[in-house]
Design an enzyme around this catalytic site. Sequence first.
Site: not given
Ligand code: GLA
Length: 735
Positions: A480, A550
């Site tokens: 990420d 997300d």
């Molecule tokens: C980002 C990712 C999510 C999750 C969060 C965790 O927003 O896109 O899928 O993994 O971080 O903090």
Amino acid sequence: MAVTYFENQKTFKLDTPNTSYIMGIQDQAGYLLHYYYGKKLNQPDVSHLARTWEPPYTPERNDRDKLSFLDAAPFEYPTGGIGDFREHCLEIRTEGGHNAVELSYRSHSIRRGKQSLPGLPATFGTEADCESLSIILSDELLGLEVELLYTAFTHLDVITRSVKVTNLGTKENVIFLTKVLSACLDMDNQDYSMLSLHGAWARERRMQYRKLGIGRQGVFSERGETSHQDHPFIALTSPNVTQTGGEVYGFHFVYSGNFEAQTGVDQFGVTRTVMGINPYNFCWKLRSGEAFQAPEVVMVYSGEGLGHMTRTYHDLYRNHLIRSAWKDRKRPILINNWEGTYFDFNTEKLLAIARGAAELGIEMLVMDDGWFGNRFDDNRALGDWFVNEQKLPGGLKYLADEINRLGMKFGIWMEPEMVSPDSDLYRAHPDWAIQVPGRRAGLCRNQYVLDLTRPEILEYVWERICAILKSAHIEYVKWDMNRQLADLGSFALESDRQGELYHRYVLAVYELQERLHREFPEILLENCSGGGARFDPGMLYYSPQIWCSDDTDAIERLAIQEGTALIYPLSTIGAHVSDCPNHTVGRITPFETRGHVALAGTFGYELDITRLSQQDRDMIPRQVELYHRYNDLVREGDYYRIASYRENHEFDCWQVVSKDRKQALVTFVQVLGRANYHSRVLRLQGLDPDACYRIQGTDRIFGGDTLMYAGLSMENMWGDFRSGLISLVRVAKNN
Ligand code: GLA
């Protein structure tokens, strides 16, 4: 032959199955001019399109008007400071403070295959797949050499371009590169539109058309990453382009940092389009003997509408960009605990989820954010890549072993590029964050970006990644990156090299992911950036899939996945079934619809299965079965966009057809129900018109021509957010 040089006309011709790209050397000054790009031509002689015989004449015919010529000629690689007042690709500053660059042809070479770009992701191909052309231009006064690299693919309508700039000057000679774009295309089509992809967090890559006009317009990122907001892709489309008709010129940048894609019509009605690294805060110091390599642009021309462009990018990326061992494999169906638990989990809870998931046929548990350091929320602990034993007694090994015992694989989330101010790492090394000395750097999600351009920091991060991955049987990593870059400053760079930081940062990320690819080739890597802010071809070179957004709501995902699938294969699009009300929009959709939409991606779950309603749980085995039945087709087939909810505001429809046209899967989503309405007719695409197809599960058989030209009717369904899958199988005619 994909690349030919015609000595008499001093013309280069690059051919793909249906397209030609033609440029030539203008006589005395040796300027390299662009003549043509579009539908395939038999002959190379199109130099009249450069208009060098019209006033203002070429410099050797009338030196009086050199500037007028330079401001109108279709330069293949335009440079700044000499009188071309349109958008340039190359701009420099000498130590003397001057900026003029004038390039002339020196030499060229043609060879089969394609070379890789040092330190950068790029498409690849064997000698049978493609042929490459290198053209050397130079400015003798500056001692500057520019190599234009082209590759034409023999089985796909793809031409790639990149540029290398070398300082060949004397020992003390230093040149500052203030702009090095990767491609330029001048053409007469002034009535075109620009198709681009835009969004925000949880609303990525929505398609937008803008009519081209006089003046410059484009898409940009100055955020240090690709971004949610804009995408390094534009297509120029002819009026009224459709999926099956009209002209399309696609440009896609294989890069994950700041970019610029700009187009616009000039005083003579010529459209100039450029693409490359955004010159914003870019200044690369090039000493004598040093070279700068610019990333690659992938150009696709389609004379048959958007669909052909889409499928060309899909085939290229599946076969000539993604390298992962997983690229042709069915991915394990995963369950990710992020939306299920957020930070509130421990070994016991994860094992309960895994047990419930294993019973239903789910194959991998992915533990998301919150398993390390003092990470009880998103305010702390990034950088402290040590297991939190309070949450996970026995560590990763115990958890992974227990999960493996259930017959499931185990994967983890990491965010290696970041550091929280509240972390042991930051307390020990506050100077490791990217920052301007003396200025308190701005926080985003309470985190800073590590200065990975410093070797000691990169090595530290790599050591931590290795230690974690070797500590347990980890078969998947979600990498990420949850903030954009600002307050640019590195303690390791001299003041006249601070302008290199944005690009050096991207190179460092590539270096880490390259190591991961080499040292852990069996790990399934999924890139992510606050959802889909780093969904780009650069990252696909390292990971076969990327978390798309997300926003997991099935209806929001329609436009997001439509825009993403415009250029990216479905096999790369991270898509999960999540719980309702949806966490980003609060919408309640049928579990079945969520499944159908996620099947058009990597497919998985993002919920706490122990808290799911019995009714929804009961549907999971059926979805798992659908995934296994159709994933080969979805991953490897040809994608066709049949209808767009974004356009019609009622329903969405897409189709995947196997390469041998024996099987097809149509997904239909009726977003809003309508009272007293009749069925909708869907005109399918990509089938064999002379073959017959059975709708599976029925005894209805239609000709391929009927399904494509007359259409298939889809009944009006009861309720909103409803969906259906229609599977077609080719049958013998007398069946
Ligand atoms: C980002 C990712 C999510 C999750 C969060 C965790 O927003 O896109 O899928 O993994 O971080 O903090």
